[in-house]
Design a protein around this motif. Structure first.
Motif, PDB file in Angstrom:
ATOM      1  N   MET A 163       0.851  -1.197   0.000  1.00  0.00           N
ATOM      2  CA  MET A 163       0.000   0.000   0.000  1.00  0.00           C
ATOM      3  C   MET A 163       0.887   1.247   0.000  1.00  0.00           C
ATOM      4  O   MET A 163       1.808   1.364   0.815  1.00  0.00           O
ATOM      5  N   ASP A 164       0.621   2.186  -0.936  1.00  0.00           N
ATOM      6  CA  ASP A 164       1.443   3.386  -0.973  1.00  0.00           C
ATOM      7  C   ASP A 164       1.018   4.358   0.130  1.00  0.00           C
ATOM      8  O   ASP A 164      -0.034   4.211   0.756  1.00  0.00           O
ATOM      9  N   ALA A 165       1.884   5.370   0.345  1.00  0.00           N
ATOM     10  CA  ALA A 165       1.687   6.279   1.482  1.00  0.00           C
ATOM     11  C   ALA A 165       0.374   7.041   1.382  1.00  0.00           C
ATOM     12  O   ALA A 165      -0.327   7.237   2.384  1.00  0.00           O
ATOM     13  N   LYS A 166       0.018   7.486   0.176  1.00  0.00           N
ATOM     14  CA  LYS A 166      -1.219   8.263   0.035  1.00  0.00           C
ATOM     15  C   LYS A 166      -2.452   7.409   0.307  1.00  0.00           C
ATOM     16  O   LYS A 166      -3.393   7.853   0.975  1.00  0.00           O
ATOM     17  N   THR A 167      -2.442   6.184  -0.196  1.00  0.00           N
ATOM     18  CA  THR A 167      -3.581   5.290   0.045  1.00  0.00           C
ATOM     19  C   THR A 167      -3.706   4.994   1.531  1.00  0.00           C
ATOM     20  O   THR A 167      -4.817   4.974   2.086  1.00  0.00           O
ATOM     21  N   TYR A 168      -2.568   4.776   2.178  1.00  0.00           N
ATOM     22  CA  TYR A 168      -2.579   4.493   3.613  1.00  0.00           C
ATOM     23  C   TYR A 168      -3.156   5.665   4.392  1.00  0.00           C
ATOM     24  O   TYR A 168      -4.058   5.497   5.237  1.00  0.00           O
ATOM     25  N   MET A 169      -2.675   6.899   4.128  1.00  0.00           N
ATOM     26  CA  MET A 169      -3.156   8.056   4.876  1.00  0.00           C
ATOM     27  C   MET A 169      -4.611   8.355   4.553  1.00  0.00           C
ATOM     28  O   MET A 169      -5.371   8.793   5.423  1.00  0.00           O
ATOM     29  N   ALA A 170      -5.028   8.103   3.312  1.00  0.00           N
ATOM     30  CA  ALA A 170      -6.447   8.277   2.982  1.00  0.00           C
ATOM     31  C   ALA A 170      -7.294   7.348   3.837  1.00  0.00           C
ATOM     32  O   ALA A 170      -8.377   7.733   4.315  1.00  0.00           O
ATOM     33  N   MET A 224      -3.211  22.213   5.439  1.00  0.00           N
ATOM     34  CA  MET A 224      -2.666  21.179   6.338  1.00  0.00           C
ATOM     35  C   MET A 224      -2.511  19.831   5.634  1.00  0.00           C
ATOM     36  O   MET A 224      -2.841  18.786   6.197  1.00  0.00           O
ATOM     37  N   MET A 225      -1.976  19.831   4.408  1.00  0.00           N
ATOM     38  CA  MET A 225      -1.916  18.571   3.680  1.00  0.00           C
ATOM     39  C   MET A 225      -0.593  18.293   2.987  1.00  0.00           C
ATOM     40  O   MET A 225      -0.269  17.140   2.731  1.00  0.00           O
ATOM     41  N   LEU A 226       0.210  19.302   2.680  1.00  0.00           N
ATOM     42  CA  LEU A 226       1.392  19.073   1.859  1.00  0.00           C
ATOM     43  C   LEU A 226       2.390  18.127   2.507  1.00  0.00           C
ATOM     44  O   LEU A 226       3.071  17.368   1.820  1.00  0.00           O
ATOM     45  N   TYR A 227       2.481  18.136   3.852  1.00  0.00           N
ATOM     46  CA  TYR A 227       3.499  17.291   4.477  1.00  0.00           C
ATOM     47  C   TYR A 227       3.102  15.825   4.577  1.00  0.00           C
ATOM     48  O   TYR A 227       3.901  14.983   4.984  1.00  0.00           O
ATOM     49  N   GLY A 237       3.268   9.590  19.856  1.00  0.00           N
ATOM     50  CA  GLY A 237       3.269  11.056  19.869  1.00  0.00           C
ATOM     51  C   GLY A 237       3.637  11.684  18.549  1.00  0.00           C
ATOM     52  O   GLY A 237       3.686  12.904  18.441  1.00  0.00           O
ATOM     53  N   ASP A 238       3.897  10.855  17.536  1.00  0.00           N
ATOM     54  CA  ASP A 238       4.364  11.375  16.253  1.00  0.00           C
ATOM     55  C   ASP A 238       3.218  11.540  15.265  1.00  0.00           C
ATOM     56  O   ASP A 238       2.239  10.802  15.300  1.00  0.00           O
ATOM     57  N   ALA A 239       3.372  12.498  14.368  1.00  0.00           N
ATOM     58  CA  ALA A 239       2.461  12.625  13.229  1.00  0.00           C
ATOM     59  C   ALA A 239       3.121  11.965  12.026  1.00  0.00           C
ATOM     60  O   ALA A 239       4.336  12.067  11.849  1.00  0.00           O
ATOM     61  N   PRO A 240       2.355  11.272  11.190  1.00  0.00           N
ATOM     62  CA  PRO A 240       2.945  10.508  10.082  1.00  0.00           C
ATOM     63  C   PRO A 240       3.251  11.367   8.868  1.00  0.00           C
ATOM     64  O   PRO A 240       2.782  11.111   7.760  1.00  0.00           O
ATOM     65  N   PHE A 241       4.053  12.411   9.071  1.00  0.00           N
ATOM     66  CA  PHE A 241       4.411  13.283   7.961  1.00  0.00           C
ATOM     67  C   PHE A 241       5.419  12.583   7.056  1.00  0.00           C
ATOM     68  O   PHE A 241       6.386  11.984   7.531  1.00  0.00           O
ATOM     69  N   THR A 242       5.203  12.687   5.750  1.00  0.00           N
ATOM     70  CA  THR A 242       6.173  12.179   4.789  1.00  0.00           C
ATOM     71  C   THR A 242       7.314  13.176   4.619  1.00  0.00           C
ATOM     72  O   THR A 242       8.477  12.794   4.519  1.00  0.00           O
ATOM     73  N   HIS A 243       6.980  14.462   4.601  1.00  0.00           N
ATOM     74  CA  HIS A 243       7.967  15.533   4.509  1.00  0.00           C
ATOM     75  C   HIS A 243       7.675  16.525   5.628  1.00  0.00           C
ATOM     76  O   HIS A 243       6.530  16.928   5.814  1.00  0.00           O
ATOM     77  N   ARG A 244       8.691  16.928   6.354  1.00  0.00           N
ATOM     78  CA  ARG A 244       8.474  17.806   7.496  1.00  0.00           C
ATOM     79  C   ARG A 244       8.173  19.249   7.081  1.00  0.00           C
ATOM     80  O   ARG A 244       7.304  19.884   7.657  1.00  0.00           O
TER      81      ARG A 244
END
Length: 278
Positions: free
Chosen positions: A1-8, A120-123, A176-183
């Motif tokens: 599963m790619d990152a976008k599908t997972y976060m969706a 609140m979406m680019l990262y 405690g972390d947010a699953p950001f792909t890019h900070r």
């Protein structure tokens, strides 16, 4: 599963409680992004990553009945909530569309919008530069992009999230972390992202939003947005024990968290021919 599908999927599952646990944040941030974008009556707006409508609803009000706002998101649950809110408020100038902004060429015509909002979406995106290029393509010459991102956590927020992570170690990691792909942690990084992908005149501003979270709200607050991603690894049968352990570890009854949001606006170069609105 790619990152976008997972976060969706994460946001789809969060949609039932997103901004509904008594800790308002995304609503005020969305309203501020609309203000920063300087929306005018009659404009057409794309709300990329619209979620449940934090930007979409105030944008629809700002552009008025002769304007148009299209909300785009990959999470069907978020879109369902947004569509329900649009109908509840009688906003006939707003609609939602399921899709990926990076694939906008197959969804939407080029140079369609006066404004694109990226709240609140680019990262969360594996290729934020590609997303910005796609959003720029959707803007008319002279059109504007307005984006928002969380800056670094304040000391009170970092301390609370550290307590969360320590309390939940027996149940999961990284709570405690947010699953950001890019900070995209600095103003310079955000400005360079926009200016390197077809936009000009970048302006950044930071605004602090004060969030109040009671001890008994922390568990639900974490589940209601992106940090849900790490909590989902906790087996459902252990949820009660994990929540009890978390709440027992928190020394304060109420936490007041300053959360700094970085806003950026930029323009697609070219001359915009204004349409007369009557």
């Amino acid at each position: 599963m790619d990152a976008k599908t997972y976060m969706a999927g994460v946001f789809h599952r969060a949609s039932g409680t997103y901004e509904r646990v008594g800790v308002p944040f995304f609503g005020p941030v969305g309203a501020e992004l609309v203000r920063q974008a300087g929306l005018r009556r009659g404009e057409s707006v794309l709300d990329a990553g619209c979620g449940t409508g934090a930007c979409l609803v105030p944008a629809a009000r700002a552009v008025g009945p002769l304007g148009l706002v299209v909300g785009l998101d990959l999470a069907p649950g978020m879109l369902s909530v947004a569509a329900t809110e649009i109908e509840r408020q009688g906003l006939r100038n707003a609609t939602v569309l399921e899709g990926d902004v990076e694939q906008s060429a197959i969804l939407l015509p080029a140079e369609r919008f006066d404004v694109v909002l990226a709240g609140m979406m680019l990262y969360f995106l594996p290729d934020p530069a590609g997303a910005v290029r796609s959003m720029t393509r959707l803007l008319r010459p002279g059109g504007r992009l307005a984006a928002s991102l969380l800056a670094q956590p304040s000391p009170p927020e970092a301390e609370l999230l550290g307590q969360v992570a320590r309390a939940l170690v027996p149940f999961t990691t990284g709570a405690g972390d947010a699953p950001f792909t890019h900070r995209l942690t600095t103003e310079r990084e955000l400005a360079d992202l926009l200016s390197s992908n077809g936009l000009a005149g970048v302006r950044c501003e930071e605004v602090v939003f004060e969030v109040t979270v009671e001890r008994g709200q922390v568990w639900d607050w974490l589940w209601s947005a992106a940090r849900r991603a790490s909590l989902e690894s906790i087996p459902p049968r252990l949820h009660g024990a994990a929540q009890a352990a978390l709440e027992a570890s928190l020394p304060e009854e109420v936490y007041v968290l300053p959360r700094t949001v970085r806003f950026a606006t930029a323009v697609r170069p070219g001359s915009l021919i204004r349409r007369r609105v009557t």
